[in-house]
Each structure stands twice: as C-alpha cells, then as structure tokens.
Design an enzyme around this catalytic site. Sequence first.
Site, PDB file in Angstrom:
ATOM      1  N   ASP A 107      -2.748   4.793  -2.979  1.00  9.54           N
ATOM      2  CA  ASP A 107      -4.199   5.222  -1.777  1.00  9.54           C
ATOM      3  C   ASP A 107      -4.460   6.507  -1.478  1.00  9.54           C
ATOM      4  O   ASP A 107      -2.686   7.136  -2.508  1.00  9.54           O
ATOM      5  CB  ASP A 107      -2.937   5.318  -0.122  1.00  9.54           C
ATOM      6  CG  ASP A 107      -4.155   5.352   0.862  1.00  9.54           C
ATOM      7  OD1 ASP A 107      -4.823   5.019   0.912  1.00  9.54           O
ATOM      8  OD2 ASP A 107      -3.902   6.867   1.713  1.00  9.54           O
ATOM      9  N   GLU A 150      -6.563   3.893  -5.678  1.00  8.90           N
ATOM     10  CA  GLU A 150      -7.642   4.229  -5.317  1.00  8.90           C
ATOM     11  C   GLU A 150      -8.632   5.793  -5.853  1.00  8.90           C
ATOM     12  O   GLU A 150      -7.980   6.553  -4.918  1.00  8.90           O
ATOM     13  CB  GLU A 150      -7.781   4.087  -3.332  1.00  8.90           C
ATOM     14  CG  GLU A 150      -8.785   4.158  -2.917  1.00  8.90           C
ATOM     15  CD  GLU A 150      -9.071   4.530  -1.469  1.00  8.90           C
ATOM     16  OE1 GLU A 150      -9.611   4.560  -0.708  1.00  8.90           O
ATOM     17  OE2 GLU A 150      -7.503   5.364  -1.181  1.00  8.90           O
ATOM     18  N   ASP A 178       1.067  -1.384   0.103  1.00  7.67           N
ATOM     19  CA  ASP A 178      -0.063   0.219   0.173  1.00  7.67           C
ATOM     20  C   ASP A 178       0.713   1.481  -0.187  1.00  7.67           C
ATOM     21  O   ASP A 178       1.664   1.140   0.832  1.00  7.67           O
ATOM     22  CB  ASP A 178      -1.035   0.231   1.091  1.00  7.67           C
ATOM     23  CG  ASP A 178      -2.397   0.582   1.207  1.00  7.67           C
ATOM     24  OD1 ASP A 178      -2.371   1.923   0.170  1.00  7.67           O
ATOM     25  OD2 ASP A 178      -3.359   0.396   1.624  1.00  7.67           O
ATOM     26  N   HIS A 237     -11.514  -1.936   4.614  1.00  5.09           N
ATOM     27  CA  HIS A 237     -11.460  -1.417   6.102  1.00  5.09           C
ATOM     28  C   HIS A 237     -11.724  -0.454   6.386  1.00  5.09           C
ATOM     29  O   HIS A 237     -11.864   0.121   7.507  1.00  5.09           O
ATOM     30  CB  HIS A 237      -9.690  -1.605   6.445  1.00  5.09           C
ATOM     31  CG  HIS A 237      -9.178  -0.778   5.736  1.00  5.09           C
ATOM     32  ND1 HIS A 237      -9.250  -1.099   4.479  1.00  5.09           N
ATOM     33  CD2 HIS A 237      -8.441   0.763   5.561  1.00  5.09           C
ATOM     34  CE1 HIS A 237      -8.329   0.598   3.666  1.00  5.09           C
ATOM     35  NE2 HIS A 237      -8.134   1.369   4.283  1.00  5.09           N
ATOM     36  N   ASP A 238     -12.151   0.399   5.542  1.00  5.99           N
ATOM     37  CA  ASP A 238     -13.198   1.871   5.463  1.00  5.99           C
ATOM     38  C   ASP A 238     -14.750   2.106   5.321  1.00  5.99           C
ATOM     39  O   ASP A 238     -14.799   2.509   6.016  1.00  5.99           O
ATOM     40  CB  ASP A 238     -12.500   2.222   4.467  1.00  5.99           C
ATOM     41  CG  ASP A 238     -11.213   3.147   4.155  1.00  5.99           C
ATOM     42  OD1 ASP A 238     -10.625   3.171   5.514  1.00  5.99           O
ATOM     43  OD2 ASP A 238     -10.356   3.477   3.208  1.00  5.99           O
TER      44      ASP A 238
HETATM   45  C1  GLC Z   1      -7.499   5.756   2.237  1.00  5.26           C
HETATM   46  C2  GLC Z   1      -7.650   4.304   2.699  1.00  5.26           C
HETATM   47  C3  GLC Z   1      -8.467   5.162   4.329  1.00  5.26           C
HETATM   48  C4  GLC Z   1      -7.307   6.287   5.393  1.00  5.26           C
HETATM   49  C5  GLC Z   1      -7.485   7.031   3.594  1.00  5.26           C
HETATM   50  C6  GLC Z   1      -6.311   8.259   4.532  1.00  5.26           C
HETATM   51  O1  GLC Z   1      -8.640   6.540   1.686  1.00  5.26           O
HETATM   52  O2  GLC Z   1      -8.418   3.709   2.603  1.00  5.26           O
HETATM   53  O3  GLC Z   1      -7.865   3.724   5.473  1.00  5.26           O
HETATM   54  O4  GLC Z   1      -7.552   6.529   6.004  1.00  5.26           O
HETATM   55  O5  GLC Z   1      -6.385   6.805   3.136  1.00  5.26           O
HETATM   56  O6  GLC Z   1      -4.573   7.577   3.997  1.00  5.26           O
END
Ligand code: GLC
Length: 484
Positions: free
Chosen positions: A187, A250, A95, A308-309
């Site tokens: 990310d 993402e 990641d 996880h979000d």
């Molecule tokens: C992404 C991750 C999340 C994190 C955010 C900031 O959305 O999936 O868990 O809090 O980025 O890095």
Amino acid sequence: MPGRGEVVYQVYPRSFADSDGDGVGDLEGIRQRLDHLRWLGVDALWLSPVYPSPLADWGYDVSDYTDIDPRLGSLEAFDRLLADAHDRDLRLLMDLVPCHTSIEHAWFREHPDWYIWADSGEGPPNNWTSAFGGPAWEHDSSTGRWYLHSFYPEQPDLDWHKPVVVDAMQNVVRFWIERGVDGFRLDAIDRLVKDRELRDDPPSEEPFGLPLMEHELGRDLRNSRNAPGTGRALAALREAAGDDALLVGEVYLPTVRAAPYLEHLDRLFVFELLHATWDADVLRRAIRPAAALRGRPGAAPAWVLSNHDFGRLAHRFGREHERAAAMLLLTLPGSAFIYQGDEIGMGNGPGAKPPRDRIGRDSFRHPMQWDGTAGGGFTTGTPWLPLDDAAVRNVADQRGDPGSLLSFYRDLIALRRTLPAGFEAVDDIPGVVSYRSGDRLVVINLSGERRSIPGGEVLLATATGAVSRDGSLARHAGAVIAPT
Ligand code: GLC
C-alpha cells in the site's frame, strides 16, 4: 500461463460475502465463495486489509499487523481460507500497509520515536500535503509537537530511516509468509520514505484540500515521497518476503518514474490506465511506456481499471464500453487485476447516509451481488453499506447465461491462457487500439464508427456479430483474431 502474468481478483472483504449475518463480509464468507473464483479462472486473490483496525480508513489504518479483525474472523479462519485457496490453486496476497499505522496501534504509544515528528511551534513544519487533502501534519497537544500523516490524521507515518522500524515491518512480512501467503500488495509504497531533513516540496499550482488522490499523480512531491532510501526500504521488504513472494507495488507516480521500483518488486499498478478516459490516444499513451517496463526477472506491469479508491469500470467508461475495456485489461502483457463485482458489471453504488468514508469512496465499495434476493446473497442481515441493484445484476443469473458479462470475463480469462508471449503495439487504424501477441491480434474500436480490420479467425469478440462478414469491427467492440 504462456505469455501472460496472473489474473488477480481484488476482494474487498467487508463487502464480499457475510457468513454470519452481521451485515459485514468476513473470511469465512470468502472461503465459501472460492469456487466462484475458481470457476471464473483467476489465479490469485488479493485481500484488502483484514487486520484489526479502528476503521478511520476502513482497514488501511492497522492497529495490529499480526492478527485478524474479529469482525472478519480469526487467525484460524484465515488459515482455513488460505488452505482452501491453495487446494484450488489460488494464490493469496495480503495487503501490507507499511507507510503508516493506525494511531491506535500500540507502537504509537510505546515507541513514539518510530514515527515522524517535528518541533515547529505554531504552524506545520513544511508544505507537505496529505493525499486526502490539507496539511500532512497534525499537532499533538500532549507533546506540543507535530506528527506526519500522509493520509488521515489517524494514520501517523512510520519513520523508515530508523532500522528498528524496518526490523519491525520485516517481522510482519515474515509472520504472514511463514503462515503461507503468496505475496503482498504494498500500500502507498511511494510514500514510504521521505526526505530526512523534511524539506518543502516544490511549490505547486494545486491548492490545499484536494478531494481526490488522483490529482497527485502528476505532481512533483519529491521530498514528501519517493525520497532517497526508497530502494533500501524495498530491498528490506523483499529480503523478508523471499524471492518467491509476489510483491505488487501501489506506486502513485507516473509509470516511467515508478520503474525503479521493479528492481525489487514484481508488479506495478499502471495508474495512467486507471485514470485514462475511453479514448484511443489516451489509452495508447498509457499502455506503451508500461508495456516496456523492465526490472528484476519476471517483472511486469499490473493493469487495473478500477478498485476501491477510484470507482467502477462500468461507471468510468460507460456500460457500452465495459466489454471492450475488459478485453483490453485481460489481453495486455503482464498481470491483470479485476475488482470484485466488475465481472458482473456492478456500477457505482448508492453510497451511505451518513457517509462511512470521509473522502467519498463508499459508492465504490458496496456489497457484492450474488443473487437477486433482498440481501443480494451477500448477507441475511442489514448490509453495512447499502446494496445497489442485485435484482438486475447478480452472479446467479449471469452464471447460467453464456451471453452474460460474467461468462464473457470467463471466456476472456480462458483465452488469455492461450495467448503467446510478447507484445507489439500496432495501432495502424484510426481510433482503434491494436496490438499483437505472437500471431494473435487484439483490436479495440474506440472510434465511434465501424472500422475495417485485418481478416482472420475471430477467437473471441465482445458481442456476437461484432465482426461482420466484410471484415469490419462494430463501434464499441473488440476482438481477438488469429490468422487463418
Ligand atoms: C491506498 C489505499 C487506500 C488508502 C490509502 C491509505 O491508496 O488503496 O484505500 O486509503 O492507501 O492507506
């Protein structure tokens, strides 16, 4: 892999497997469980961040990009994990968090000019908001200036308009590629490049202080994210990673607006599907534009139903739909991402007191349930987040049961490998999502009633007897059918 992209298994390292009894999952624990992933049949694993971190955002606040958090292991443990994954033909994705560092990263002290600052006196310099709620600016009392944080204040944003920042992150990418990793999940990559002049976003109906990120998907935040220069930044990441690396974005934008990212990346998460309700029309609207995505050679959507979000698949869609949802996830064209524990039906967990995550994501992150013992086979110590229902739902019980959800995931992944290339939406039965891959037909019944479907040989169904002798599909059921 004829016709379909890779199946990626998301490991949330702190909650996967604890090898040393301190209650926190670790790299050695993951290594010891690789055979589970091999048995399940996935192609790759993605590790949520394993770098040193003060844990303001549970690892997404990185304080050193080229090391491993000592609570999770060491670079040597990482190399062992990578070698053992490769021995099992499993690819490994890191990641990468390039938008912001932890406020405790040495860069923030040594190179404050690598970050985004503004002088604006009393109030924040513009109307930009943090994805976690409130203004995206924090006042720094020592300098009297404001710094930008797209997420928590402990996560200052890097300034990607500065070549020195691009160089620094390219070095990070090369460090891991040279170690042998197969790619990265990037990310919050839509937040990488912002308007140089820090102009306001268009006024929005949405109030400040939004509790959840999902509200942003449809908002026009044209200056605080996805600004001109994004393509150049992505090209720099691609250049450092090399053409063979798998880059998964993402990109928190509607799929049609995120499409240009696929000129440089290989996969894009389809957030419309992640937020969809269990409704045929909603799913069709999420699937069609994403299935049509094009980009660099081999570019494709990455389908995802939980992470996880945003909460667990079983919780979002309801237990009665979890098999049909898994069938959808694993038969769409492109890549499919499974969040650890969804394969045994883990639901949203009990959370923690006091909470660990400030915006309430603890209950999506509780420990993996390997067996029915007190520590769920996850730990012999006290787990960092409480276990949920390991006695009821665990890998050991389901592995031996051909009718279990876990066995169904395994059957689906095996079937996926045999699906021909191609995707054609059919959708000619009310309330039934259906599509063809070559001569195979996938039918998912969301209508709430039994529905007649075309005849053929049922290759796999969500339950025995889901397709009756008269050729109808039970409600909540799905099937993959071949011509007879
Ligand atoms: C992404 C991750 C999340 C994190 C955010 C900031 O959305 O999936 O868990 O809090 O980025 O890095």
